[in-house]
Design a protein around this motif. Structure first.
Motif, short mmCIF file in Angstrom:
data_model
loop_
_atom_site.label_atom_id
_atom_site.label_comp_id
_atom_site.label_asym_id
_atom_site.label_seq_id
_atom_site.Cartn_x
_atom_site.Cartn_y
_atom_site.Cartn_z
N GLN A 142 0.81 -1.44 -0.14
CA GLN A 142 -0.02 -0.12 0.08
C GLN A 142 0.93 1.23 -0.06
OE1 GLN A 142 -2.72 -0.24 3.42
NE2 GLN A 142 -4.19 -1.63 2.43
N ALA A 143 1.89 1.37 0.82
CA ALA A 143 2.95 2.37 0.87
C ALA A 143 3.56 2.63 -0.46
CB ALA A 143 3.84 2.37 1.93
N GLU A 144 4.03 1.66 -1.02
CA GLU A 144 4.72 1.61 -2.53
C GLU A 144 3.45 2.11 -3.46
OE1 GLU A 144 8.02 -1.92 -2.13
OE2 GLU A 144 6.08 -2.18 -3.16
N PHE A 145 2.56 1.78 -3.47
CA PHE A 145 1.44 2.25 -4.38
C PHE A 145 1.01 3.73 -4.26
CE2 PHE A 145 -3.00 3.04 -5.57
CZ PHE A 145 -3.08 2.61 -6.89
N ALA A 146 0.98 4.14 -2.88
CA ALA A 146 0.65 5.56 -2.54
C ALA A 146 1.87 6.41 -2.99
CB ALA A 146 0.21 5.67 -0.95
N GLY A 147 2.85 6.10 -2.93
CA GLY A 147 4.16 6.87 -3.36
C GLY A 147 4.27 6.88 -4.77
N GLU A 148 4.02 5.71 -5.49
CA GLU A 148 3.76 5.86 -6.84
C GLU A 148 2.87 6.82 -7.36
OE1 GLU A 148 3.36 2.00 -8.29
OE2 GLU A 148 5.48 1.41 -7.93
N LYS A 153 1.24 11.88 -9.56
CA LYS A 153 0.72 13.46 -9.43
C LYS A 153 1.73 14.66 -9.44
CE LYS A 153 -2.80 15.64 -6.49
NZ LYS A 153 -3.33 15.66 -5.35
N ALA A 154 2.79 14.50 -8.87
CA ALA A 154 3.83 15.57 -9.01
C ALA A 154 4.17 15.78 -10.23
CB ALA A 154 5.09 15.28 -7.97
N ARG A 155 4.86 14.71 -10.89
CA ARG A 155 5.23 14.92 -12.39
C ARG A 155 4.12 15.62 -13.18
NH1 ARG A 155 7.72 8.87 -13.49
NH2 ARG A 155 9.73 9.21 -12.34
N GLN A 156 2.95 15.24 -13.07
CA GLN A 156 1.78 15.86 -13.85
C GLN A 156 1.86 17.54 -13.58
OE1 GLN A 156 -1.81 13.59 -13.06
NE2 GLN A 156 -1.27 11.93 -14.55
N GLU A 157 1.73 17.62 -12.32
CA GLU A 157 1.80 19.11 -11.82
C GLU A 157 3.02 20.10 -12.33
OE1 GLU A 157 1.44 19.30 -7.71
OE2 GLU A 157 -0.90 18.48 -7.50
N LEU A 158 4.01 19.31 -12.35
CA LEU A 158 5.26 20.16 -12.95
C LEU A 158 5.28 20.06 -14.37
CD1 LEU A 158 8.17 18.15 -10.90
CD2 LEU A 158 7.64 20.52 -10.71
N ARG A 159 4.89 19.04 -15.00
CA ARG A 159 4.66 19.18 -16.43
C ARG A 159 3.61 20.57 -16.65
NH1 ARG A 159 4.15 12.98 -18.39
NH2 ARG A 159 6.28 12.69 -17.93
N LYS A 160 2.69 20.57 -16.12
CA LYS A 160 1.70 21.62 -16.24
C LYS A 160 2.16 23.01 -15.93
CE LYS A 160 -2.53 18.82 -15.22
NZ LYS A 160 -3.87 19.00 -14.56
N GLU A 161 2.86 23.06 -14.86
CA GLU A 161 3.56 24.26 -14.31
C GLU A 161 4.52 24.78 -15.65
OE1 GLU A 161 5.78 26.36 -10.67
OE2 GLU A 161 5.14 24.40 -10.66
N ALA A 162 5.26 23.79 -16.03
CA ALA A 162 6.46 23.97 -17.08
C ALA A 162 5.81 24.47 -18.45
CB ALA A 162 7.18 22.77 -17.40
#
Length: 199
Positions: A142-148, A153-162
């Protein structure tokens, strides 16, 4: 002891004979004294002996049956008491043998019970260990899945901001160097490219 009823009946039956013998003895003694015999009264001694023998015979004759019955009854009671005592002794010996046998087996029963308890405790420990291992694996997954999911989600936000920053920078550059028509066309093309990259 002789029963009182039997003794009274025997005494009543033998009393006339005893009185008759005593009367005869008194009569004989009176006759001897009147004759004034020798110094040793042999006649008196013989008479007393005869009287005693007659009395003893009478008593034996009348008391033989009651005494025999009494002795027989006492003998039966004693035999019954002896039989009861022997029976009680046999029962006590049997109970003692049973208790000794159970005592001899008690140590084996205790050893078997300890072995059974050890086996059950070992099985319980293994079960708890397996359950804990499974729970740890589940929590880790569960922890690994939540981390992934968070990383994604962070990558998507970074891409949107970029993409937003790139669009703003391109727009600013085009505004300074190109005509309004070219700027609009270039902005539109870049936005389409950025949308394609983000998707």
């Amino acid at each position: 002891m002789i029963p009182r009823r039997l003794f009274s009946a025997s005494l009543r039956a033998s009393l006339p004979a005893v009185l008759a013998v005593s009367a005869a003895s008194v009569a004989c003694a009176s006759g001897g004294a009147a004759e004034g015999g020798s110094a040793i009264p042999w006649g008196e001694i013989v008479k007393q002996a005869i009287n005693f023998a007659i009395l003893a015979g009478v008593l034996v004759y009348f008391l033989r049956k009651p005494l025999s019955s009494f002795l027989k009854e006492r003998s039966e009671l004693l035999r019954k008491s002896i039989d009861d005592a022997a029976k009680a002794r046999a029962e006590a010996a049997q109970k003692l043998s049973v208790i000794e046998a159970r005592t001899a087996k008690l140590s084996d029963e205790i050893a078997q019970l300890n072995a059974k308890m050890d086996a059950e405790a070992g099985a319980e420990v293994r079960s708890l260990r397996d359950a804990a291992t499974a729970e740890i694996a589940r929590i880790r997954a569960q922890a690994e899945f939540a981390g992934e999911q968070e990383v994604k989600k962070a990558r998507q936000e970074l891409r949107k901001e970029a993409s937003v920053l790139s669009a703003q920078a391109a727009e600013e550059l085009v505004r300074k160097t190109l005509s309004p028509e070219d700027q609009e066309r270039l902005v539109r093309e870049n936005l389409e490219k950025i949308d394609g990259i983000v998707r």
